[in-house]
Scaffold this motif. Sequence first.
Motif, PDB file in Angstrom:
ATOM      1  N   THR A   1       0.836  -1.202   0.000  1.00 51.18           N
ATOM      2  CA  THR A   1       0.000   0.000   0.000  1.00 51.18           C
ATOM      3  C   THR A   1       0.870   1.251   0.000  1.00 51.18           C
ATOM      4  OG1 THR A   1      -1.728  -1.212   1.187  1.00 51.18           O
ATOM      5  CG2 THR A   1      -1.835   1.198   1.231  1.00 51.18           C
ATOM      6  N   GLN A   2       1.936   1.246   0.795  1.00 48.77           N
ATOM      7  CA  GLN A   2       2.855   2.406   0.827  1.00 48.77           C
ATOM      8  C   GLN A   2       3.507   2.635  -0.535  1.00 48.77           C
ATOM      9  OE1 GLN A   2       5.548   1.530   4.048  1.00 48.77           O
ATOM     10  NE2 GLN A   2       4.132   2.208   5.656  1.00 48.77           N
ATOM     11  N   GLN A   3       3.873   1.546  -1.159  1.00 49.92           N
ATOM     12  CA  GLN A   3       4.494   1.704  -2.498  1.00 49.92           C
ATOM     13  C   GLN A   3       3.484   2.293  -3.479  1.00 49.92           C
ATOM     14  OE1 GLN A   3       6.017  -2.127  -3.677  1.00 49.92           O
ATOM     15  NE2 GLN A   3       7.717  -2.075  -2.193  1.00 49.92           N
ATOM     16  N   THR A   4       2.202   1.811  -3.316  1.00 47.97           N
ATOM     17  CA  THR A   4       1.178   2.338  -4.231  1.00 47.97           C
ATOM     18  C   THR A   4       0.946   3.804  -3.954  1.00 47.97           C
ATOM     19  OG1 THR A   4       0.115   0.156  -4.305  1.00 47.97           O
ATOM     20  CG2 THR A   4      -1.198   2.058  -4.998  1.00 47.97           C
ATOM     21  N   ILE A   5       0.937   4.185  -2.668  1.00 51.43           N
ATOM     22  CA  ILE A   5       0.748   5.602  -2.321  1.00 51.43           C
ATOM     23  C   ILE A   5       1.919   6.439  -2.840  1.00 51.43           C
ATOM     24  CG2 ILE A   5       0.597   7.209  -0.368  1.00 51.43           C
ATOM     25  CD1 ILE A   5      -0.917   4.977   1.209  1.00 51.43           C
ATOM     26  N   ALA A   6       3.142   5.921  -2.639  1.00 46.91           N
ATOM     27  CA  ALA A   6       4.334   6.667  -3.125  1.00 46.91           C
ATOM     28  C   ALA A   6       4.290   6.831  -4.646  1.00 46.91           C
ATOM     29  CB  ALA A   6       5.611   5.924  -2.710  1.00 46.91           C
ATOM     30  N   GLY A   7       3.870   5.753  -5.325  1.00 37.47           N
ATOM     31  CA  GLY A   7       3.762   5.869  -6.785  1.00 37.47           C
ATOM     32  C   GLY A   7       2.689   6.856  -7.176  1.00 37.47           C
ATOM     33  N   ALA A   8       1.571   6.860  -6.358  1.00 39.55           N
ATOM     34  CA  ALA A   8       0.508   7.807  -6.678  1.00 39.55           C
ATOM     35  C   ALA A   8       0.979   9.246  -6.469  1.00 39.55           C
ATOM     36  CB  ALA A   8      -0.720   7.500  -5.826  1.00 39.55           C
ATOM     37  N   HIS A   9       1.715   9.438  -5.308  1.00 40.87           N
ATOM     38  CA  HIS A   9       2.269  10.791  -5.085  1.00 40.87           C
ATOM     39  C   HIS A   9       3.219  11.209  -6.237  1.00 40.87           C
ATOM     40  CE1 HIS A   9       0.555  11.747  -1.160  1.00 40.87           C
ATOM     41  NE2 HIS A   9       0.875  10.500  -0.683  1.00 40.87           N
ATOM     42  N   GLN A  10       4.040  10.282  -6.632  1.00 49.11           N
ATOM     43  CA  GLN A  10       4.978  10.597  -7.749  1.00 49.11           C
ATOM     44  C   GLN A  10       4.213  10.901  -9.026  1.00 49.11           C
ATOM     45  OE1 GLN A  10       7.788   7.472  -8.387  1.00 49.11           O
ATOM     46  NE2 GLN A  10       9.004   8.696  -9.890  1.00 49.11           N
ATOM     47  N   ARG A  11       3.150  10.125  -9.243  1.00 49.63           N
ATOM     48  CA  ARG A  11       2.349  10.378 -10.450  1.00 49.63           C
ATOM     49  C   ARG A  11       1.671  11.722 -10.376  1.00 49.63           C
ATOM     50  NH1 ARG A  11       2.119   9.325 -15.675  1.00 49.63           N
ATOM     51  NH2 ARG A  11      -0.050   9.311 -16.464  1.00 49.63           N
ATOM     52  N   VAL A  12       1.244  12.077  -9.135  1.00 42.20           N
ATOM     53  CA  VAL A  12       0.608  13.384  -8.950  1.00 42.20           C
ATOM     54  C   VAL A  12       1.598  14.500  -9.243  1.00 42.20           C
ATOM     55  CG1 VAL A  12      -0.416  14.938  -7.228  1.00 42.20           C
ATOM     56  CG2 VAL A  12      -1.164  12.557  -7.338  1.00 42.20           C
ATOM     57  N   GLU A  13       2.841  14.329  -8.780  1.00 37.01           N
ATOM     58  CA  GLU A  13       3.854  15.357  -9.035  1.00 37.01           C
ATOM     59  C   GLU A  13       4.137  15.497 -10.527  1.00 37.01           C
ATOM     60  OE1 GLU A  13       5.162  17.468  -7.005  1.00 37.01           O
ATOM     61  OE2 GLU A  13       4.080  16.657  -5.246  1.00 37.01           O
ATOM     62  N   VAL A  14       4.170  14.352 -11.211  1.00 35.78           N
ATOM     63  CA  VAL A  14       4.407  14.405 -12.663  1.00 35.78           C
ATOM     64  C   VAL A  14       3.251  15.090 -13.352  1.00 35.78           C
ATOM     65  CG1 VAL A  14       4.651  12.993 -14.730  1.00 35.78           C
ATOM     66  CG2 VAL A  14       5.897  12.378 -12.658  1.00 35.78           C
ATOM     67  N   LEU A  15       2.026  14.766 -12.911  1.00 39.74           N
ATOM     68  CA  LEU A  15       0.869  15.386 -13.538  1.00 39.74           C
ATOM     69  C   LEU A  15       0.832  16.871 -13.242  1.00 39.74           C
ATOM     70  CD1 LEU A  15      -1.896  12.665 -12.855  1.00 39.74           C
ATOM     71  CD2 LEU A  15      -0.744  13.210 -15.027  1.00 39.74           C
ATOM     72  N   ARG A  16       1.263  17.255 -12.026  1.00 37.77           N
ATOM     73  CA  ARG A  16       1.304  18.677 -11.713  1.00 37.77           C
ATOM     74  C   ARG A  16       2.333  19.408 -12.611  1.00 37.77           C
ATOM     75  NH1 ARG A  16       1.187  18.652  -5.046  1.00 37.77           N
ATOM     76  NH2 ARG A  16      -1.063  18.066  -4.824  1.00 37.77           N
ATOM     77  N   GLY A  17       3.489  18.757 -12.811  1.00 32.51           N
ATOM     78  CA  GLY A  17       4.481  19.389 -13.706  1.00 32.51           C
ATOM     79  C   GLY A  17       3.957  19.535 -15.121  1.00 32.51           C
ATOM     80  N   GLU A  18       3.291  18.438 -15.572  1.00 31.96           N
ATOM     81  CA  GLU A  18       2.743  18.520 -16.922  1.00 31.96           C
ATOM     82  C   GLU A  18       1.642  19.567 -16.992  1.00 31.96           C
ATOM     83  OE1 GLU A  18       1.452  14.672 -17.971  1.00 31.96           O
ATOM     84  OE2 GLU A  18       3.481  13.841 -18.294  1.00 31.96           O
ATOM     85  N   LEU A  19       0.847  19.694 -15.919  1.00 34.42           N
ATOM     86  CA  LEU A  19      -0.212  20.692 -15.882  1.00 34.42           C
ATOM     87  C   LEU A  19       0.370  22.109 -15.933  1.00 34.42           C
ATOM     88  CD1 LEU A  19      -3.202  21.360 -15.617  1.00 34.42           C
ATOM     89  CD2 LEU A  19      -2.969  21.219 -13.098  1.00 34.42           C
ATOM     90  N   ALA A  20       1.475  22.292 -15.208  1.00 34.42           N
ATOM     91  CA  ALA A  20       2.120  23.627 -15.242  1.00 34.42           C
ATOM     92  C   ALA A  20       2.618  23.959 -16.652  1.00 34.42           C
ATOM     93  CB  ALA A  20       3.272  23.658 -14.242  1.00 34.42           C
TER      94      ALA A  20
END
Length: 358
Positions: free
Chosen positions: A17-36
């Motif tokens: 679950t932690q790995q999935t959360i960490a991957g989700a956080h990383q994906r969120v950061e990537v999506l935020r960068g792409e959104l910017a």
Amino acid sequence: VIKDKSTQGQWVLVSQTQQTIAGAHQRVEVLRGELAKQKEVAAHFTNSFAEYKGLESELDRFQKMYSQAESQVVDMEVRASGKYPPVDVIEKAYPPGTPFYPHYWRDALLILVGAALLALIAVWVLEYLTRRPRDDEELIPVTGVRVYSGGRALAIPESSFAGLTGGQQVPAITEAQAPTLPTLLPREPLPAEVAALWDLAEPPQRELMALLLCGVGPEECALLSAEDFLLDDSSLRLPGKAPRKIDLPPAARKLFSEHAPVPLWADAESPAASVAELAGRIPLLASDAGVAQPQEMTADALRHGYLAFLVRQGARLTELERIVGSVPDNHLKAYAALSPAGPGKRLDAVERVYPALR
């Protein structure tokens, strides 16, 4: 064991679950960068689109201005076409480097050449239209000015006097009438003819011609000896009936100094015959030189040419005997017709060297 397996499964599940959360956080950061980035692209697109809209509005405004200007130009051309002719400017005006003027010298040269060609054509046409056959008398060449010729009749065409005699026939001058005319003097040779004879003559003939062109008679030439030639003094002593002393021109002095004996016929058995033979060759030289009427080019004619040369300069007739010896009175009267108007000149005041001996 079941408890350990349960605990182990919980840790595995938590770890996943932690790995999935960490991957989700990383994906969120990537999506935020792409959104910017997308926001930046959208902002840039918005700015470009706004600039495009502004340029498009400016273009519309300029097109309207161009349409108005074009309509005004067309209107002005339509209005001005009735007042002014259409003009196409091929080259802009500029100040010339040299002044513009007609080529006067070139035009004058062309006019002169054209006039000369027209004159030649006119003369040729006139000669062609007025050409007529000539008889043998007209084809005989004449050198110098001659009116009378020994006992030969002067055949003058009757047409020459038709207008002067009213159509009456004029008889030709016959041999019986010739003695009453001034035919005492032989033909006068031209200096060019004498020069042509001089070029063809051999040394003996040149010596005889030189003496004749100094005023010495043929009979006197036969009496000359070496003692009579004073070459150091450039003079000649003439014995006989009219003894005298005359000057020798430089050409004659050089001629007599280059040959021996002096004269070349002095040692002949009969100097008079030698002189007569040399004199008889003068007409042959005249024929070879292409002189007109060569039979009239005699020794007496050459001596007469020298006398006429002196008389035409205005030499006194009474002083001719100082050079040529005694001259009959009737011959002097004939020479008087050659003398120019005015008082006579002394022999020292005229040129005494014939052109061929200069």
